[in-house]
Motif scaffolding. Structure first.
Motif, PDB file in Angstrom:
ATOM      1  N   TYR B  42      24.816   0.630   5.187  1.00 38.30           N
ATOM      2  CA  TYR B  42      24.633   0.867   3.757  1.00 38.30           C
ATOM      3  C   TYR B  42      23.159   0.821   3.380  1.00 38.30           C
ATOM      4  N   ALA B 103      29.439   6.985   2.033  1.00 39.75           N
ATOM      5  CA  ALA B 103      29.518   5.580   1.668  1.00 39.75           C
ATOM      6  C   ALA B 103      30.938   5.208   1.292  1.00 39.75           C
ATOM      7  N   ASN B 104      31.598   6.078   0.514  1.00 43.61           N
ATOM      8  CA  ASN B 104      32.955   5.795   0.063  1.00 43.61           C
ATOM      9  C   ASN B 104      33.910   5.671   1.246  1.00 43.61           C
ATOM     10  N   HIS B 107      33.290   2.501   3.240  1.00 47.74           N
ATOM     11  CA  HIS B 107      33.756   1.287   2.571  1.00 47.74           C
ATOM     12  C   HIS B 107      35.270   1.206   2.560  1.00 47.74           C
ATOM     13  N   ILE B 117      25.026  -8.953   3.024  1.00 50.24           N
ATOM     14  CA  ILE B 117      25.413  -8.519   1.685  1.00 50.24           C
ATOM     15  C   ILE B 117      25.550  -9.762   0.809  1.00 50.24           C
ATOM     16  N   ILE B 118      25.096  -9.658  -0.448  1.00 53.55           N
ATOM     17  CA  ILE B 118      25.138 -10.821  -1.331  1.00 53.55           C
ATOM     18  C   ILE B 118      26.449 -10.855  -2.097  1.00 53.55           C
ATOM     19  N   VAL B 119      26.844  -9.692  -2.618  1.00 57.06           N
ATOM     20  CA  VAL B 119      28.057  -9.625  -3.431  1.00 57.06           C
ATOM     21  C   VAL B 119      28.721  -8.276  -3.167  1.00 57.06           C
ATOM     22  N   ASP B 120      30.066  -8.253  -3.132  1.00 55.61           N
ATOM     23  CA  ASP B 120      30.796  -7.002  -2.921  1.00 55.61           C
ATOM     24  C   ASP B 120      31.857  -6.893  -4.004  1.00 55.61           C
ATOM     25  N   LYS B 121      31.454  -6.390  -5.191  1.00 57.75           N
ATOM     26  CA  LYS B 121      32.381  -6.294  -6.324  1.00 57.75           C
ATOM     27  C   LYS B 121      33.520  -5.341  -6.022  1.00 57.75           C
ATOM     28  N   MET B 122      33.247  -4.295  -5.259  1.00 56.31           N
ATOM     29  CA  MET B 122      34.275  -3.294  -5.000  1.00 56.31           C
ATOM     30  C   MET B 122      35.379  -3.877  -4.127  1.00 56.31           C
ATOM     31  N   ASP B 125      37.421  -6.369  -6.288  1.00 54.15           N
ATOM     32  CA  ASP B 125      38.300  -5.761  -7.285  1.00 54.15           C
ATOM     33  C   ASP B 125      39.513  -5.097  -6.646  1.00 54.15           C
TER      34      ASP B 125
END
Lengths: 162, 127
Positions: B42, B103-104, B107, B117-122, B125
Motif C-alpha cells: 500500500y 488497492a481495492n 484489500h 499500519i496505524i489504523v484500518d477503518k475499512m 467497518d
C-alpha cells in the motif's frame, strides 16, 4: 439539443488535436466523426443538459490549474522527502463526502488518488464514506480527515458538477 | 523587432519545456527509489503515484511545449504537441482508476500484509 452541440465541439477539438489537422480533409472528417460520435453518446454522457454552462467550464479550468500548481507540487515534495528519509505513519482512514452525482464522486476520488500520499482504497455508497490509505495519519476522526484530504476537491466538485 | 520578440518567446517556452522534462526525470528516479525502499504494497502505491503524475504527465506537457516551438518539425509540430498534451490528460483521468482497483482488490482479498499500519477503518467497518 445543447448536449449534442457541446459534445460535437468537444469531439471535433479532440480529433483535430490528435490528427494535427491543418488541411481541409482533416477538418471535414473531424466534423463527420464528431457528428456521428455525439449523436451516439450524448444521451449516455449528459443526463441534464441545463447543467452545461460556461461558468462550470471556467471552474473546471481554474480547478485544473490550482490542482497542478498547488496541491500536486505540495504533495510531491512531501512524499519525495519521505522516500529519502523513510519516516512514514501509514493507515486507512474514513473520509465522508457530501456530493450526489457520479461525475462529482469520480472527480473527488481521482483527485485524491492522483495526489501522492493518499490513495482511495474503497468507497461505501450507503454511508457516504471513502476509505483512504494515507501515508502520514494526522487525525483519526472523519471530519478532521476531510479537512486535510478532500475539502478543497469537494468544494470545486460541487461548483463543477452539482 | 517583432521577429526578435518571437524568438525570445520561443526560447522561453523551450526552456520551460526542458525544465518540465528534467523535473519528470527526477521524479521518476525518486519513484523508483520509493518502490524499493517502502515496506509494503500500500505504501509503495504512493511512490507509483509520483511516477504517474510527476514522471509521466509533467514531462509529456513539457514535450508538447518543446514540439510547439520546434521549427524543424514543420506542420507536424501541432500534431506532436496535440498528441502529447492529450495523452497527458488521458493518463491523468485513467491512471487513478487502475490504482484504485488494485488497492481495492488487494484489500478485499487480503493478498498482501498491511503492516506497518496505524489504523484500518475499512477492515474494522467490514466486520
Amino acid at each position: 439539443m445543447r448536449r449534442y452541440i457541446v459534445l460535437f465541439i468537444f469531439y471535433f477539438i479532440i480529433y483535430l488535436l490528435l490528427s494535427g489537422g491543418t488541411y481541409f480533409t482533416d477538418v471535414f472528417f473531424a466534423a463527420v466523426v464528431a457528428a456521428i460520435a455525439s449523436a451516439l453518446t450524448a444521451k449516455l454522457l449528459v443526463r441534464n443538459e441545463e447543467k452545461l454552462e460556461l461558468r462550470r467550464l471556467y471552474y473546471l479550468l481554474k480547478y485544473f490549474f490550482r490542482y497542478m500548481l498547488v496541491d500536486e507540487i505540495r504533495a510531491h515534495i512531501d512524499v519525495a522527502r519521505r522516500v529519502l528519509t523513510g519516516e512514514i505513519r501509514p493507515g486507512i482512514v474514513a473520509v465522508p463526502y457530501y456530493v450526489g452525482s457520479d461525475y462529482a464522486k469520480t472527480l473527488i476520488a481521482n483527485s485524491i488518488t492522483n495526489t501522492p500520499g493518499t490513495v482511495v482504497v474503497g468507497i461505501d455508497d450507503r454511508e457516504k464514506l471513502m476509505y483512504v490509505h494515507w501515508i502520514d495519519v494526522k487525525a483519526l476522526d472523519p471530519s478532521t480527515c476531510r479537512m486535510y484530504i478532500s475539502r478543497v476537491f469537494e468544494e470545486y466538485a460541487m461548483k463543477i458538477f452539482e | 523587432m517583432i521577429r526578435m520578440l518571437g524568438e525570445i518567446i520561443q526560447q522561453i517556452v523551450f526552456g520551460i519545456g526542458v525544465c518540465l522534462v528534467t523535473i519528470g526525470a527526477v521524479f521518476d528516479l525518486l519513484a523508483a527509489l520509493g518502490l524499493v525502499r517502502f515496506p509494503c504494497f500500500y505504501v509503495r502505491m504512493h511512490a507509483a503515484t509520483i511516477g504517474v503524475i510527476g514522471g509521466a504527465v509533467v514531462p509529456l506537457i513539457g514535450v508538447s511545449l518543446i514540439s510547439l516551438v520546434s521549427d524543424q518539425l514543420g506542420p507536424y509540430r501541432f500534431m506532436f504537441a496535440g498528441i502529447s498534451f492529450f495523452t497527458a490528460l488521458l493518463i491523468m483521468i485513467t491512471a487513478p482508476v487502475g490504482t484504485h482497483i488494485l488497492a481495492n482488490a488487494a484489500h478485499k482479498l487480503d493478498l498482501s500484509p498491511k503492516e506497518p499500519i496505524i489504523v484500518d477503518k475499512m477492515g474494522e467497518d467490514k466486520r
